[in-house]
Each structure stands twice: as C-alpha cells, then as structure tokens.
Design a protein around this motif. Structure first.
Motif, PDB file in Angstrom:
ATOM      1  N   CYS A  96       0.189   8.213  -5.305  1.00  0.00           N
ATOM      2  CA  CYS A  96      -0.807   8.268  -4.071  1.00  0.00           C
ATOM      3  C   CYS A  96      -1.620   7.019  -4.163  1.00  0.00           C
ATOM      4  O   CYS A  96      -2.489   7.009  -5.441  1.00  0.00           O
ATOM      5  CB  CYS A  96      -1.465   9.465  -3.646  1.00  0.00           C
ATOM      6  N   GLY A 152      10.392  -0.067   1.209  1.00  0.00           N
ATOM      7  CA  GLY A 152      11.048   1.386   0.620  1.00  0.00           C
ATOM      8  C   GLY A 152      12.327   1.574   0.745  1.00  0.00           C
ATOM      9  O   GLY A 152      13.237   0.938   1.739  1.00  0.00           O
ATOM     10  N   VAL A 175       6.870   1.596  -3.420  1.00  0.00           N
ATOM     11  CA  VAL A 175       6.898   1.897  -2.226  1.00  0.00           C
ATOM     12  C   VAL A 175       7.826   3.198  -2.183  1.00  0.00           C
ATOM     13  O   VAL A 175       7.234   4.250  -1.361  1.00  0.00           O
ATOM     14  CB  VAL A 175       7.504   0.733  -1.315  1.00  0.00           C
ATOM     15  N   ARG A 180       6.190   6.400  -3.158  1.00  0.00           N
ATOM     16  CA  ARG A 180       5.091   7.026  -2.140  1.00  0.00           C
ATOM     17  C   ARG A 180       5.387   7.540  -0.745  1.00  0.00           C
ATOM     18  O   ARG A 180       5.044   8.374  -0.386  1.00  0.00           O
ATOM     19  CB  ARG A 180       4.049   5.826  -2.055  1.00  0.00           C
ATOM     20  N   GLU A 181       6.492   6.759  -0.214  1.00  0.00           N
ATOM     21  CA  GLU A 181       7.196   7.290   0.967  1.00  0.00           C
ATOM     22  C   GLU A 181       7.655   8.672   0.628  1.00  0.00           C
ATOM     23  O   GLU A 181       7.572   9.740   1.542  1.00  0.00           O
ATOM     24  CB  GLU A 181       8.294   6.306   1.473  1.00  0.00           C
ATOM     25  N   ALA A 241       5.215  11.449   0.239  1.00  0.00           N
ATOM     26  CA  ALA A 241       4.399  11.675   1.596  1.00  0.00           C
ATOM     27  C   ALA A 241       5.152  12.385   2.461  1.00  0.00           C
ATOM     28  O   ALA A 241       4.929  13.407   3.077  1.00  0.00           O
ATOM     29  CB  ALA A 241       4.131  10.203   2.371  1.00  0.00           C
ATOM     30  N   VAL A 292      -3.194   9.450   6.562  1.00  0.00           N
ATOM     31  CA  VAL A 292      -2.575   8.168   5.388  1.00  0.00           C
ATOM     32  C   VAL A 292      -3.648   7.241   5.396  1.00  0.00           C
ATOM     33  O   VAL A 292      -4.307   6.558   6.152  1.00  0.00           O
ATOM     34  CB  VAL A 292      -1.313   7.337   6.250  1.00  0.00           C
ATOM     35  N   THR A 341       2.853  -1.833   4.071  1.00  0.00           N
ATOM     36  CA  THR A 341       3.151  -0.646   3.424  1.00  0.00           C
ATOM     37  C   THR A 341       2.616   0.468   4.043  1.00  0.00           C
ATOM     38  O   THR A 341       3.079   1.680   4.055  1.00  0.00           O
ATOM     39  CB  THR A 341       2.955  -0.802   1.928  1.00  0.00           C
ATOM     40  N   THR A 342       1.315   0.360   4.349  1.00  0.00           N
ATOM     41  CA  THR A 342       0.465   1.473   4.975  1.00  0.00           C
ATOM     42  C   THR A 342       0.964   1.669   6.216  1.00  0.00           C
ATOM     43  O   THR A 342       1.269   2.985   6.778  1.00  0.00           O
ATOM     44  CB  THR A 342      -1.062   1.119   5.015  1.00  0.00           C
ATOM     45  N   ARG A 401       3.848   1.270   7.566  1.00  0.00           N
ATOM     46  CA  ARG A 401       5.261   2.035   7.369  1.00  0.00           C
ATOM     47  C   ARG A 401       5.397   3.171   6.890  1.00  0.00           C
ATOM     48  O   ARG A 401       6.048   4.109   7.512  1.00  0.00           O
ATOM     49  CB  ARG A 401       6.260   1.152   6.404  1.00  0.00           C
ATOM     50  N   LEU A 402       4.197   3.686   6.182  1.00  0.00           N
ATOM     51  CA  LEU A 402       4.140   5.046   5.515  1.00  0.00           C
ATOM     52  C   LEU A 402       3.722   5.860   6.748  1.00  0.00           C
ATOM     53  O   LEU A 402       3.906   7.093   6.773  1.00  0.00           O
ATOM     54  CB  LEU A 402       2.982   4.941   4.320  1.00  0.00           C
ATOM     55  N   GLY A 460      -0.541   4.292   0.518  1.00  0.00           N
ATOM     56  CA  GLY A 460       0.455   3.422   0.115  1.00  0.00           C
ATOM     57  C   GLY A 460       0.120   2.476  -1.221  1.00  0.00           C
ATOM     58  O   GLY A 460      -1.254   2.616  -1.675  1.00  0.00           O
TER      59      GLY A 460
END
Length: 326
Positions: free
Chosen positions: A5, A163, A192, A195-196, A199, A211, A219-220, A222-223, A259
């Motif tokens: 994280c 990712g 990446v 983390r995906e 999550a 998030v 990246t944030t 997209r997460l 992210g």
C-alpha cells in the motif's frame, strides 16, 4: 489495509534524492515535472527550495537538475550536458534496466514494441534509447496496425507504471500475432500490479474502499477505477480532512488502498483521522512483502541514507535492502 500500500521504492528514492540534494547543494534544485503526484509532498519540497519545471529550457545554465524516477529522453540528457547542468540521475533502477534491455534487443535486430502510454516521460525515455525500429502500443487496436521488418524478430517491453490488468489483452494480442515474441530478461517492475491485485483482494473483505492519493496521479485514478468496477463502494481520499463522520456511518469494515505515488505520511494521516472519528482496529491483509530499497545516487550517499521525512516510513533493517546505482 491492502498490502502493499503506497509509495514504491523508485518514487521514494527520487524524492529522497531531491531532499538530500537540497541539503548538500542548497536551493534551488530543479526537476522536470513534479517528482511525485501528490500535492502535499510537492508543496513541501517547493517550500524547501525544489523547483519543478515543464521544460528544462527554463532551468538556468549550470544549475543542479534531478532526473525523476521515470527518466528523461536522451535528447534531454544531451541538452543538460550542452548547458552545463549539474545532473543528479534519480531514474528508477528498474526503468534503467528497461533502457539497457531496449538497446540490447535493438542491437540483436528486433523490432521493439513498448507497451505504454504514448507521450509519457518513461515511454519517451525508453523509445529514445532504441537505435533500431521502435513502436509504442497504447491500445489493443494498435497491435493490428504494427508494421515490422521480420515477424519472427519482435520483442516487447512494458512501461513500469502500467498494471497487469491494463496490459494483459495487449500482450495476448502481440503473442497471437507474433508467436515468437520475445521479452526482457529478468523480472519486470510489479509495483503497480501488486497494488492493484492487493486492492481487489481487499475489496472482497470490506464494506467500502478508500483509495488514498492524488487524483492527478494516473496510477491512483486507475486503482480507483479497478476497485470501483469490482462493485464495492469506492471513494478517492486526497487528504485526511476529506473524511467526515458521514463517510463512514453504517460501515463496519473500511479498506485502505494506495498506489505507488502515494506517500506513507498521507496513508498514516488517513488512519489517524479514522481513529479520531471511530474506534479502529487495523488489519493488514496478507500480501506481497516489499523489501526493496534503492540506494541514493553515489554522490549523495556521504550525507546519509535515512528514510525520507516527507514520505514517512522507517529505514530498512541491515541486509534487507536490494541496492542499485547508476
């Protein structure tokens, strides 16, 4: 909390490099674009004398310039040499590995396909180092439009900030069209992807997912999209103050994910805010252990390699670091 994280080793090193350069050389220290996609972290660095520019032509001749984690194109490097800039290269070692791999594949006569976002700094930096035929593929439809010299000599590289969910279809299409498709030797960056995946695992266990991070970070965002698509209520939290009682009313379990550009300090602040609002028990899910810690550029090491106060987190135990340098 998801595991892993927050901030990755490459971004952490880039921020620590600017912090240490400010101590060693004094302000101003220049960097192309914001070194981290977090407003609070950028504001702190600016307050200490960091200057972020969109174009290196705005940097005075001879000034100290830091290359960020994603690297710069070769032309930018040459321009800095011509203008006498004092360059400190904080390009992530895993991105530097892609630079070397790109050259190796091109030298062996491969058409090199870079799977990534066209126009991104990292993609431009990789492509600029390929002396042969290079193609940037951003979408599935791009695969069919590829024109290569020899279908039996095609290789691909993946942008580190993409990712697995963003690349799996493109890579599958490349392998279908070019059955002898080659790729880089060794491990690729998985920050990446890890983390995906963490999550999504988290989303199955909670009533809602926060998030944590800046909406300006690709990246944030997209997460956030990936977690929301799983069906769990999902909210972007850009700072701890954004969380109010109404955001957690009726919730028993809240998940926190972040992210690779989200500083530890921001995640810690969100946890502290939740503890102010409700009694909290922290449960960190099982996940990938990240022991990687990249050493600072050699010229800065004499000033110490303690953990960045802007990003938070404790130094690694002796022997736990995987060290790289340029």
């Amino acid at each position: 909390m998801a595991k892993p994280c927050g901030v990755c080793a490459g971004v952490r090193r880039a921020v620590e490099t600017i912090e240490r350069a400010l101590v060693v050389y004094g302000p101003p220290v220049y960097a192309r674009h914001e070194i981290i996609h977090d407003r609070h972290a950028v504001d702190e660095l600016q307050a200490r004398g960091a200057v972020f520019v969109d174009d290196l032509s705005a940097v005075p001749d001879g000034a100290v310039v830091v290359f960020g984690a994603h690297g710069v194109a070769e032309e930018a490097e040459h321009d800095c040499e011509r203008r006498g800039h004092d360059v400190i290269d904080a390009t992530c070692p895993l991105v530097l590995k892609l630079h070397k791999e790109a050259r190796r594949l091109a030298d062996r006569g491969y058409d090199v396909v870079v799977v990534g976002r066209a126009g991104d700094d990292e993609v431009d930096a990789i492509a600029s180092r390929i002396p042969g035929r290079v193609h940037v593929v951003s979408h599935l439809a791009d695969v069919e439009r590829l024109e290569v010299a020899d279908p039996a000599r095609v290789a691909y590289l993946l942008q580190t900030t993409l990712g697995g969910l963003d690349t799996v279809d493109i890579v599958a299409a490349l392998k279908h069209r070019f059955p002898r498709l080659a790729t880089q030797d060794g491990d690729a960056c998985s920050a990446v992807h890890d983390r995906e995946r963490a999550a999504l695992k988290l989303a199955r266990r909670v009533d809602a997912v926060f998030v944590v991070g800046s909406g300006s970070a690709v990246t944030t965002r997209r997460l956030l999209e990936i977690v929301a698509a799983s069906g769990v209520p999902t909210r972007l939290v850009e700072n701890a103050g954004a969380i109010e009682h109404g955001n957690i009313d009726g919730l028993t379990a809240v998940g926190l994910a972040a992210g690779p550009s989200t500083p530890d300090k921001l995640v810690d602040a969100v946890v502290a805010r939740l503890k102010m609002l409700r009694p909290v028990e922290i449960d960190v899910l099982d996940g990938v252990e990240e022991f990687v810690r990249f050493r600072l550029p050699s010229r800065l090491r004499h000033a110490g390699e303690r953990s960045s106060p802007g990003l938070g987190g404790a130094p690694l135990a002796p022997g736990a670091a995987l060290s790289h340098d340029r």
